[in-house]
Scaffold this motif. Structure first.
Motif, PDB file in Angstrom:
ATOM      1  N   GLY A  22     -16.454  -1.262   9.097  1.00 27.64           N
ATOM      2  CA  GLY A  22     -15.242  -1.814   9.700  1.00 27.64           C
ATOM      3  C   GLY A  22     -14.133  -2.132   8.606  1.00 27.64           C
ATOM      4  N   ALA A  23     -13.708  -3.709   9.218  1.00 31.80           N
ATOM      5  CA  ALA A  23     -12.562  -4.372   8.209  1.00 31.80           C
ATOM      6  C   ALA A  23     -13.566  -4.916   7.086  1.00 31.80           C
ATOM      7  CB  ALA A  23     -12.037  -5.349   9.020  1.00 31.80           C
ATOM      8  N   ASP A  24     -14.764  -5.098   6.833  1.00 29.50           N
ATOM      9  CA  ASP A  24     -15.241  -5.647   5.795  1.00 29.50           C
ATOM     10  C   ASP A  24     -15.409  -4.981   4.618  1.00 29.50           C
ATOM     11  OD1 ASP A  24     -16.547  -7.431   7.733  1.00 29.50           O
ATOM     12  OD2 ASP A  24     -18.080  -6.440   7.836  1.00 29.50           O
ATOM     13  N   ARG A  25     -14.874  -3.414   4.772  1.00 23.74           N
ATOM     14  CA  ARG A  25     -14.636  -2.915   3.227  1.00 23.74           C
ATOM     15  C   ARG A  25     -13.208  -2.613   3.258  1.00 23.74           C
ATOM     16  NH1 ARG A  25     -18.060   2.668   3.618  1.00 23.74           N
ATOM     17  NH2 ARG A  25     -19.465   1.120   3.817  1.00 23.74           N
ATOM     18  N   ASN A  26     -12.206  -3.269   3.768  1.00 25.12           N
ATOM     19  CA  ASN A  26     -10.931  -3.137   3.431  1.00 25.12           C
ATOM     20  C   ASN A  26     -10.272  -4.081   2.666  1.00 25.12           C
ATOM     21  OD1 ASN A  26     -11.145  -0.993   5.748  1.00 25.12           O
ATOM     22  ND2 ASN A  26     -10.087  -2.266   7.048  1.00 25.12           N
ATOM     23  N   ILE A  27      -9.256  -3.767   2.061  1.00 21.79           N
ATOM     24  CA  ILE A  27      -8.315  -4.563   1.462  1.00 21.79           C
ATOM     25  C   ILE A  27      -6.806  -4.378   1.899  1.00 21.79           C
ATOM     26  CG2 ILE A  27      -7.176  -4.967  -0.974  1.00 21.79           C
ATOM     27  CD1 ILE A  27      -9.670  -4.251  -2.173  1.00 21.79           C
ATOM     28  N   PHE A  28      -6.428  -5.476   2.210  1.00 20.53           N
ATOM     29  CA  PHE A  28      -4.926  -5.456   2.904  1.00 20.53           C
ATOM     30  C   PHE A  28      -3.887  -5.950   1.873  1.00 20.53           C
ATOM     31  CE2 PHE A  28      -8.161  -6.090   6.372  1.00 20.53           C
ATOM     32  CZ  PHE A  28      -7.704  -5.004   7.195  1.00 20.53           C
ATOM     33  N   ILE A  29      -2.711  -5.197   1.672  1.00 17.17           N
ATOM     34  CA  ILE A  29      -1.873  -5.587   0.954  1.00 17.17           C
ATOM     35  C   ILE A  29      -0.486  -5.764   1.918  1.00 17.17           C
ATOM     36  CG2 ILE A  29      -2.920  -4.342  -1.186  1.00 17.17           C
ATOM     37  CD1 ILE A  29      -0.975  -2.237  -0.733  1.00 17.17           C
ATOM     38  N   PRO A  30       0.462  -6.280   1.273  1.00 20.48           N
ATOM     39  CA  PRO A  30       1.895  -6.391   2.331  1.00 20.48           C
ATOM     40  C   PRO A  30       2.689  -4.848   2.316  1.00 20.48           C
ATOM     41  CG  PRO A  30       1.697  -8.024   0.519  1.00 20.48           C
ATOM     42  CD  PRO A  30       0.643  -6.980   0.231  1.00 20.48           C
ATOM     43  N   ILE A  31       2.887  -4.451   3.720  1.00 20.46           N
ATOM     44  CA  ILE A  31       3.576  -3.285   4.144  1.00 20.46           C
ATOM     45  C   ILE A  31       4.565  -2.837   3.332  1.00 20.46           C
ATOM     46  CG2 ILE A  31       4.883  -4.201   5.680  1.00 20.46           C
ATOM     47  CD1 ILE A  31       3.029  -1.046   6.052  1.00 20.46           C
ATOM     48  N   GLU A  32       5.262  -3.768   2.767  1.00 19.70           N
ATOM     49  CA  GLU A  32       6.416  -3.388   1.833  1.00 19.70           C
ATOM     50  C   GLU A  32       5.978  -2.838   0.540  1.00 19.70           C
ATOM     51  OE1 GLU A  32      10.109  -2.639   0.262  1.00 19.70           O
ATOM     52  OE2 GLU A  32       9.719  -3.382   2.397  1.00 19.70           O
ATOM     53  N   ASN A  33       4.877  -3.604   0.007  1.00 18.72           N
ATOM     54  CA  ASN A  33       4.135  -3.051  -1.346  1.00 18.72           C
ATOM     55  C   ASN A  33       3.601  -1.655  -1.095  1.00 18.72           C
ATOM     56  OD1 ASN A  33       1.798  -2.927  -3.035  1.00 18.72           O
ATOM     57  ND2 ASN A  33       2.856  -4.496  -3.976  1.00 18.72           N
ATOM     58  N   ALA A  34       3.035  -1.531   0.267  1.00 22.95           N
ATOM     59  CA  ALA A  34       2.326  -0.168   0.389  1.00 22.95           C
ATOM     60  C   ALA A  34       3.342   0.943   0.266  1.00 22.95           C
ATOM     61  CB  ALA A  34       1.896  -0.142   1.777  1.00 22.95           C
ATOM     62  N   SER A  35       4.620   0.676   0.892  1.00 24.64           N
ATOM     63  CA  SER A  35       5.659   1.468   1.032  1.00 24.64           C
ATOM     64  C   SER A  35       6.132   1.997  -0.462  1.00 24.64           C
ATOM     65  CB  SER A  35       6.680   1.065   1.770  1.00 24.64           C
ATOM     66  OG  SER A  35       7.449  -0.036   1.206  1.00 24.64           O
ATOM     67  N   ARG A  36       6.043   1.158  -1.246  1.00 19.30           N
ATOM     68  CA  ARG A  36       6.465   1.518  -2.701  1.00 19.30           C
ATOM     69  C   ARG A  36       5.512   2.525  -3.275  1.00 19.30           C
ATOM     70  NH1 ARG A  36       8.344  -4.154  -3.361  1.00 19.30           N
ATOM     71  NH2 ARG A  36       6.284  -4.500  -4.621  1.00 19.30           N
ATOM     72  N   LEU A  37       4.238   2.460  -2.784  1.00 25.98           N
ATOM     73  CA  LEU A  37       3.157   3.369  -3.363  1.00 25.98           C
ATOM     74  C   LEU A  37       3.361   4.875  -2.636  1.00 25.98           C
ATOM     75  CD1 LEU A  37      -0.042   1.284  -3.122  1.00 25.98           C
ATOM     76  CD2 LEU A  37       1.416   1.706  -5.128  1.00 25.98           C
ATOM     77  N   ASP A  38       4.168   4.914  -1.670  1.00 25.96           N
ATOM     78  CA  ASP A  38       4.494   6.116  -0.891  1.00 25.96           C
ATOM     79  C   ASP A  38       5.502   6.998  -1.710  1.00 25.96           C
ATOM     80  OD1 ASP A  38       4.517   8.171   0.937  1.00 25.96           O
ATOM     81  OD2 ASP A  38       5.478   7.168   2.579  1.00 25.96           O
ATOM     82  N   GLN A  39       4.951   7.655  -2.747  1.00 19.45           N
ATOM     83  CA  GLN A  39       5.995   8.500  -3.636  1.00 19.45           C
ATOM     84  C   GLN A  39       6.291   9.697  -2.932  1.00 19.45           C
ATOM     85  OE1 GLN A  39       7.113   7.122  -6.426  1.00 19.45           O
ATOM     86  NE2 GLN A  39       5.719   5.416  -6.075  1.00 19.45           N
ATOM     87  N   THR A  40       5.430  10.440  -2.070  1.00 19.35           N
ATOM     88  CA  THR A  40       5.677  11.607  -1.340  1.00 19.35           C
ATOM     89  C   THR A  40       6.468  11.673  -0.217  1.00 19.35           C
ATOM     90  OG1 THR A  40       3.669  11.995  -0.812  1.00 19.35           O
ATOM     91  CG2 THR A  40       4.041  12.784  -3.040  1.00 19.35           C
ATOM     92  N   GLY A  41       6.263  10.454   0.549  1.00 20.26           N
ATOM     93  CA  GLY A  41       6.696  10.237   1.864  1.00 20.26           C
ATOM     94  C   GLY A  41       5.778  10.666   2.814  1.00 20.26           C
ATOM     95  N   ASN A  42       4.622  10.728   2.673  1.00 19.78           N
ATOM     96  CA  ASN A  42       3.468  11.468   3.444  1.00 19.78           C
ATOM     97  C   ASN A  42       2.620  10.378   4.091  1.00 19.78           C
ATOM     98  OD1 ASN A  42       3.955  14.133   3.024  1.00 19.78           O
ATOM     99  ND2 ASN A  42       2.476  13.836   0.862  1.00 19.78           N
ATOM    100  N   PHE A  43       3.120   8.953   3.977  1.00 21.68           N
ATOM    101  CA  PHE A  43       2.396   7.757   4.690  1.00 21.68           C
ATOM    102  C   PHE A  43       2.812   7.859   6.032  1.00 21.68           C
ATOM    103  CE2 PHE A  43       1.425   4.790   0.886  1.00 21.68           C
ATOM    104  CZ  PHE A  43       0.387   5.811   0.413  1.00 21.68           C
ATOM    105  N   ARG A  44       1.610   7.493   7.006  1.00 22.27           N
ATOM    106  CA  ARG A  44       2.230   7.487   8.344  1.00 22.27           C
ATOM    107  C   ARG A  44       2.167   6.049   8.692  1.00 22.27           C
ATOM    108  NH1 ARG A  44       1.909  12.550  11.017  1.00 22.27           N
ATOM    109  NH2 ARG A  44       1.527  14.329   9.799  1.00 22.27           N
ATOM    110  N   TYR A  45       3.139   5.489   9.248  1.00 18.50           N
ATOM    111  CA  TYR A  45       2.997   4.331   9.797  1.00 18.50           C
ATOM    112  C   TYR A  45       2.985   4.294  11.172  1.00 18.50           C
ATOM    113  CZ  TYR A  45       5.163   3.702   5.057  1.00 18.50           C
ATOM    114  OH  TYR A  45       5.294   3.552   3.801  1.00 18.50           O
TER     115      TYR A  45
END
Length: 414
Positions: free
Chosen positions: A208-231
């Motif tokens: 579940g969430a025990d294996r997750n790392i959460f980062i700010p959504i704005e930071n995540a959007s900058r990693l979306d180089q191809t525009g394939n992230f699904r929000y």
């Protein structure tokens, strides 16, 4: 009129031997008490647990892209229409517009196969990286063990900060080490740890969430180089009793954001995200089956006891039956009399058992947490139906035996 007379006669017979009636009724009452008590307790506990969970999951719904698999489907020879995924800009516009009605959060799954490093320590390549905003922990029911949530500044500017799950903490840090303010690296970037989530646990080997790392959504959007992230947007209904209405309002807001034309189908999905409620209902269903089974077995034993007592009653009243037959009572009337007598005893015992079961069930449910007094009308009706059936089953053999007695032999019985 014959039926009414038989009922009156059955009541007179019951009044003539109160002790036997009370003992017989108690047999049925115990069975009904176990049945109604268990089912009432289960429903009461479920209602109180749902109330406790209402803040994270049971009253939420998701607004997300259509066809999340990204593959077009063909139904009845017609290929399903493809729509562009919900973008970060659209999700943000929806959140701003919906803020007048209630809380909402934006998140996206970046990857489920990341490798996270801290110095010489490295996790397995199965860490999930999720972009979230400041409302995510609240709406998803996640708590921090230490540290803090993202600040508004970190969310707005997308700073390199993160929240980590308990499994990540165990893998990368020793027991005596404090992770707050330390750094982890993934995607070639270094992130500062500002908070650690409480251990969640999960079923089926998934952490579940025990294996997750959460980062700010704005930071995540900058990693979306191809525009394939699904929000995905998870919104909380301001009034849980009007979930469908709230979902309709959210649909209108999102259609305006997505610029869907009038008459066209929605280019997105709005679905209930009540996984907690569904899981709870599934567990409660199994508990009801178990409770009903135990109650049924108890009632089965009670019906055998009632049948035995009714057979004894037939033997004791053999001479009375002979007198009735001599005065013109038909075998049908004799059968009706004993059947009605058995049913009346069951209903009296059942009424007492229902009252006792409701009380015991609510007392048991109150141990889970304070809540209102629950009156299970459905189980009450079911219990009285069961009482009539038990009375019929228990009384049919004694009634048939009584109706077949020879009047002459019965009159001779001492």
């Amino acid at each position: 009129m014959e039926l009414l007379e038989n009922i009156k006669e059955a009541i007179r017979s019951i009044k003539s031997n109160w002790l036997r009636t009370i003992l017989t009724g108690l047999i049925i009452a115990i069975g009904i008490t176990s049945l109604v008590g268990m089912l009432t307790a289960i429903d009461g506990m479920k209602a109180q647990i749902e109330e406790s969970f209402s803040g994270f999951g049971a009253n939420n719904f998701d607004v997300r892209s259509k066809n999340l698999s990204g593959q077009s489907r063909t139904m009845e020879g017609v290929r399903e229409k493809q729509f562009p995924p919900v973008s970060f800009r659209q999700a943000s516009e929806f959140k701003d517009s919906y803020s007048e009605r209630g809380l909402s959060t934006i998140y996206c799954w970046i990857t489920g196969a990341a490798e996270v490093k801290r110095g010489s320590e490295t996790t397995n390549p199965n860490t999930r990286i999720v972009g979230v905003d400041e409302n995510y922990l609240l709406l998803k029911g996640l708590d921090l063990e230490r540290g803090r949530n993202f600040s508004n500044v970190e969310i707005r500017y997308g700073n390199n900060v993160c929240l980590i799950g308990s499994e990540i903490l165990t893998t990368l840090f020793e027991n005596h080490e404090d992770p707050l303010g330390d750094y982890v690296s993934f995607f070639g970037n270094r992130y500062t740890i500002v908070g650690v989530l409480e251990e969640q646990g999960a079923v089926g080997g998934d952490s579940g969430a025990d294996r997750n790392i959460f980062i700010p959504i704005e930071n995540a959007s900058r990693l979306d180089q191809t525009g394939n992230f699904r929000y995905t947007i998870t919104a909380s209904a301001s009034d849980p009793t009007k979930m469908d209405y709230e979902m309709g309002q959210a649909t209108g807001v999102m259609r305006q954001v997505r610029e869907d034309r009038i008459g066209e189908e929605d280019s997105f999905e709005v679905i209930k995200s009540n996984n907690v409620g569904e899981s709870l209902e599934e567990v409660a269903g199994y508990l009801r089956i178990g409770g009903f089974s135990i109650g049924f077995i108890t009632l089965l034993g009670a019906s055998v006891g009632l049948m035995n007592i009714m057979l004894v009653s037939v033997t004791e009243r053999t001479r009375e039956i002979g007198v009735r037959k001599a005065l013109g009572a038909t075998p049908k009337k004799i059968r009706q009399q004993f059947l009605i007598e058995a049913i009346v005893i069951c209903v009296i015992g059942g009424a007492f058992g229902v009252l006792l079961g409701i009380g015991i069930g609510n007392i048991v449910a109150s141990f889970v947490g304070p809540g209102g007094f629950l009156i299970p009308w459905m189980w009450m009706i079911l219990s009285f139906v069961v009482c009539v059936i038990v009375g019929l089953i228990s009384g049919v053999i004694p009634a048939i035996k009584a109706s077949k007695l020879d009047p002459i032999e019965a009159l001779r019985y001492e």
